[in-house]
Design an enzyme around this catalytic site. Sequence first.
Site, PDB file in Angstrom:
ATOM      1  N   GLY A 171       0.834  -1.202   0.000  1.00  0.00           N
ATOM      2  CA  GLY A 171       0.000   0.000   0.000  1.00  0.00           C
ATOM      3  C   GLY A 171       0.867   1.251   0.000  1.00  0.00           C
ATOM      4  CD  GLU A 215       2.759   3.992   5.268  1.00  0.00           C
ATOM      5  OE1 GLU A 215       3.904   3.785   5.718  1.00  0.00           O
ATOM      6  OE2 GLU A 215       1.933   3.078   5.086  1.00  0.00           O
TER       7      GLU A 215
END
Length: 837
Positions: free
Chosen positions: A264, A299
């Site tokens: 991803g 992230e």
Amino acid sequence: MPSLTQAEAVRRAALLAVDSYAVELDLTRGDQLFGSVSRIRFRCHQPGESTFVELTGRPVAATLNGAPIELDHRDNRVTLPPLAADNELVVIAEGEYTRSGEGLHRAVDPADGEVYLCASSAPDNAQRVFACFDQPDLKATVTLSVTAPAPWTVLGNGAGTRGATESGSDAGAVARWEFEPVGPMSVYLFTVCAGTFHSRYREHDGIGYGWHCRASLAEHLDEQADELFTLTERAMDWYQRTFAMRYPFGAKYDQVFVPEFLYGAMENIGCVTVRDEWLYRSAVPDSERQLRAMVIAHEMAHMWFGDLVTLRWWDDLWLNESFAEFLGFRVVGEVSRYADAWGFFGVFRKLPGYQADQGPATHPVAPTDVPDVAHGLLNIDAISYPKGASALRQLAALLGEDTFFAGLRAYFSRYAYRNATLADLIGTLSEVGGVDLTGWADRWLRTTGVDVLTAHTRVDAAGRYSAVEVARSAPAGGPVRPHRIRVGWYPATGTGEGIPVTLPLTDDPVPVPELVGRPAAELLLLNDADLTFARVDLTPAELDRLGAVLPAMPDAASRAVVWTNAWELVRAGRWPAERFVELAATALPAEPSPGLPPSVLRLCERAADTYLPAERRDPALRVLAGLARVLLAGPHRLLAASVLARCAVTDEELELLADWRRGERVPEGVPVDAELRWSILFRLATLGLAGPAEIDAELTADHTAAGEVAATRCRAALPDVAAKRAAWQLLMADRSISNRHLAAVGEGFWRPEHAVLTDEYVPRYFAELPGTAAWRSPGLLLVAVGSGYPSTAVSERTARLGAELLARDDLAPMLRRKVVEADHEIHVALAARAAAR
Ligand SMILES: [Zn+2]
């Protein structure tokens, strides 16, 4: 290539302290190879000893402390001569670009022929780019310089400066980029992205933010930039405030949409890479935007969990991923308009977590047996992410949020720019919380399996509870886990109420006196609000009432608990799959949350494709298509259009889809854009209602990377012998195919409609798959089994072939793990089918 073992890593970490890397990359050597120079300064605590440096590529020359060394390069290792106390190693090498998304991936955009490079280094692929000590606990400062074709933009972990254009060799004019030093950092967090990127920049609170994409997607980035920047800035503000610490890696934060990205996204320091399907080129449902927002926050959490404080070894992957998963959903729930983050988490992430934790490949959140990096890679799964995140939610509830975050602040200041372990984290939290959490960690993080919560109730003649108890059973052989839950009481009228209950460390059922005297509920939902990781029992009577109860439940997370546990009953063969589909048809039209319907509808399709006997698939699809047509009139219309495109079975529905492609009878608010056109074409191709000519025409109209992948998927789905033969060649023999096209072939090949046509390929898959491991990287094996497994061929034969394959003792770790999981799903489907009869 031999995978670095934990024992080797421990030995090397005791021997060395690495100070710095100066890495030079030459990206001007054509479309196959790139050059690298790696200059490593490091100390050796036992001068005279030797070790090795990793390099997956061809070493050209090397010197140690100025003296040339003989190149003893075997597999991926260069053995070094005896070391001095202070050393400088220089390795000049040539590497190959990859097509798998591992190492330095090279993609060509069919829209305009532009080239894009992206280095993905996790977990042990930095060595595919430059020579390095490829283990997370040998952190060093990394300084990068890159020579690239002059028109390119080059992005790295640190801020880069482009030098003057110079005349290059054959490749034309070049430019050299110099990057600021970054670190100390682990090399698995290294990246470089290069190509004719389109960039947008914005500054906020002293940090320069950049979003980048390939040139052909520029208009979409321009259109979505404000949403992307706003989310990024708000999330960064949240982390800096909550962690009482500035972003720890300088004054720039880039996020790059990358073609053919394997996963991803990846939390490279200062330069996050993201799959570029998430830069939308077509209209998408809100759930997609919610997912992307979560990824941005996930992230960013890694900049602290993973990048600032890094796992010492891959057995502590959860220290990175469980926290990033937990915070990704938590932060999106607070800084975006998607307030139902935990409901989304429940159906989208936790549900696969329960599935994984009850399967044969489960492992503890924090396993103790990760002998080498190859085994660490296997744990990028629904245990390390959602189960670990669920455990952290429990921990936050146990300690109280203030203490939990105070503990994390102490952890960051203690271990900043260093490495840490489970014991370090738990030790710090215990200290700050004033409570010994070792026992909690042992029960939650070192064990496997799912607890089951059951309500024991007595109801008096007036229909009121005279006793309610919550009982809990641990997975076979496991210890009892403590839980903090809410018991949801949902009466026939009203919205219900959640009652906090603590399940301590005893086997005894826990009474809920608050419920005594109240009318017996239509639904008594243990784990209301989804605070813990446990299955809950739904009684047959409750199952019958769900269609009426679900729309009245105010909390998305609680509704997610209902969907998850109803699905568990389908998988266990205790509730017919059709009933689940019918429940969706009843309850989803009233579902207000964008995060729940996509997952529930995907489960319905899975139920139809695999959990029902062939003759009952079409009736289930008809129910789904009918539901989609109802949803077309409401807020989930974009989702509904794609569901109808996948599930249409009747002539009337298929004609409607064909009309949509012609721009006729299109529902209001549903743009028939590239993605929807391809979805419809895939359905028509699968049923033999469109052929190669239509696919070619569509590709001419949409000659993009996404269009090419969609065309590959459609061609593999054509119901004829030649098309399947050609697709098989791509699936099992093409060594240059990219990860995306490989996945697309698998998706198109094994259509449930083509069971007869693909029957002969089922045994061939099991016979040929192991041989592909000799030339496929772990990343491509992941795809070859993940998308290529004959999952729709639900039969005893497929189960037997799976068992025979697993009986071999020569399977690569990734191959074995993925086959174990896929084979288990065949058994689940067989059991569900047996129950459906
Ligand atoms: Zn992550």
